[in-house]
Design an enzyme around this catalytic site. Structure first.
Site, mmCIF file in Angstrom:
data_model
loop_
_atom_site.group_PDB
_atom_site.id
_atom_site.type_symbol
_atom_site.label_atom_id
_atom_site.label_comp_id
_atom_site.label_asym_id
_atom_site.label_seq_id
_atom_site.Cartn_x
_atom_site.Cartn_y
_atom_site.Cartn_z
ATOM 1 N N LYS A 120 0.825 -1.214 0.000
ATOM 2 C CA LYS A 120 0.000 0.000 0.000
ATOM 3 C C LYS A 120 0.855 1.257 0.000
ATOM 4 C CE LYS A 120 -4.433 -1.440 1.818
ATOM 5 N NZ LYS A 120 -5.439 -1.222 2.868
ATOM 6 N N LYS A 202 -7.662 -12.007 -8.960
ATOM 7 C CA LYS A 202 -8.787 -12.045 -8.042
ATOM 8 C C LYS A 202 -9.870 -11.047 -8.486
ATOM 9 C CE LYS A 202 -9.432 -10.871 -3.256
ATOM 10 N NZ LYS A 202 -8.872 -10.269 -2.072
ATOM 11 N N LYS A 205 -13.030 -5.015 -6.358
ATOM 12 C CA LYS A 205 -13.799 -3.780 -6.549
ATOM 13 C C LYS A 205 -13.019 -2.765 -7.362
ATOM 14 C CE LYS A 205 -15.502 -4.198 -1.931
ATOM 15 N NZ LYS A 205 -15.453 -3.736 -0.568
#
Ligand code: TRP
Length: 340
Positions: A120, A202, A205
């Site tokens: 991140k 995967k 969103k």
């Protein structure tokens, strides 16, 4: 043994999800559906981890809306506030308080080794805030404050459950038995729903290609359309086999909404083309999600009922978590206020 006692022998299961938007079919099949089933066999605690979502910049009005939608959506997906303790994390102040204490028992070095922090901070290089770094400590507080036995999470969160265990063991080592040591629990079945546009990735969103992701509130026509466009392979056989990522993914999804085994599916679609199969999967998913869409539409309008549910949840969560926090404060040497 009284009813209350019997209830206490059930395992305590705790998990959380960030309110980052409407859940995908992957979130549902991989996680939430399992949360729903666990309600029957355990005392379940489910929270909307809104404090965690602040580690990336949020628009306040949008965040408020997403938190409420997320709460209603969990209920629409079968999480029942009568059966489970369900609440919004920021409404229960004990989590942030325990988080501070635990951060003093967590090493800089161990937080720097967290894979998610490394990922991140690379992805949001313009906002590598301290919250992103101490995120696992807050998550450890979320968990340890309720003394759970099991924490169902996706594979990406396993390291965070492990650090929660390490922190708990360290704290217990100094002060005695304060925290129960929780086990991570990574469900196997249907855990990995892939993108329809790129079945090696995967379903997420944040996929740039909206055709890759099914949201649980997508209208039926959209669901069917996205499945019709799903990427498959150049063969013609509906069979689960190494190398057939697209078909394997569709079979996994079809199996989890219909309950059919892979063999039954292969048999039913023997000699039929991929077109028929994709349409069947799309229609089955659209139909499976119908009650979810309907229940959500009804709940999101009923502000008073939603408010009642999250208020009661927050009150119960506060009472429950305060027991652990008080114990911790006492152990470390803080002076308690006299009981009124
Ligand atoms: N960090 C988790 C995620 O992003 C959400 C979460 C917050 C959580 N607190 C938790 C999960 C406690 C399990 C237990 O998916």
């Amino acid at each position: 043994m009284g009813e209350a006692e019997k209830k206490e022998r059930k395992p305590v299961i705790l998990s959380g999800i960030q309110p980052t938007g409407i859940f995908t079919l992957g979130n549902y099949i991989g996680a939430i559906r399992n949360w729903e089933k666990l309600q029957e066999e355990a005392n379940c605690i489910y929270m909307i981890a809104d404090l965690h979502s602040l580690t990336v910049r949020q628009d306040p009005a949008a965040l408020r809306q997403k938190i409420l939608e997320c709460f209603a959506l969990l209920m629409a997906l079968g999480i029942d506030p009568e059966k489970s303790l369900m609440f919004i994390q920021s409404q229960v102040h004990t989590h942030a308080e325990l988080s501070w204490v635990l951060s003093c028992y967590t090493q800089f070095g161990e937080l720097s080794r967290m894979t998610q922090f490394k990922d991140k901070s690379a992805r949001h290089a313009d906002n590598v805030n301290a919250g992103l770094f101490t995120y696992p400590v807050l998550m450890a507080a979320d968990i340890l404050i309720y003394q759970p036995d099991l924490v169902p999470v996706g594979g990406d969160q396993k390291q965070h459950v492990e650090i929660a265990r390490d922190i708990a063991l360290r704290f217990n080592g100094i002060y005695g038995n304060v925290f129960r040591i929780p086990e991570p629990y990574i469900p196997q079945v249907g855990a990995r729903v892939k993108s329809l546009a790129d079945p090696t990735k995967k379903m997420s969103k944040s996929d740039e290609n909206p055709n890759g992701t099914i949201l649980v509130l997508d209208p039926p026509e959209t669901i069917v359309k996205k499945f019709k466009r799903a990427v498959t392979d150049s063969e013609m056989e509906v069979v689960y086999r190494e190398g057939k990522d697209g078909i394997n993914n569709l079979m996994t999804i079809y199996s989890s909404v219909t309950g059919l085994t892979f063999d039954q599916i292969a048999h039913d679609f023997d000699g039929k083309g991929y077109g028929d199969f994709k349409t069947a999967v799309g229609e089955a998913v659209a139909e499976h999600l119908r009650p979810v869409r309907e229940k959500f539409a009804q709940l999101i309008q009923d502000k008073a009922y939603l408010q009642k549910c999250y208020t009661e949840g927050a009150e119960k969560a506060l009472a429950y978590s305060s027991r652990t926090l008080e114990k911790v404060y006492k152990k470390v040497g803080f002076v308690p206020l006299p009981k009124k």
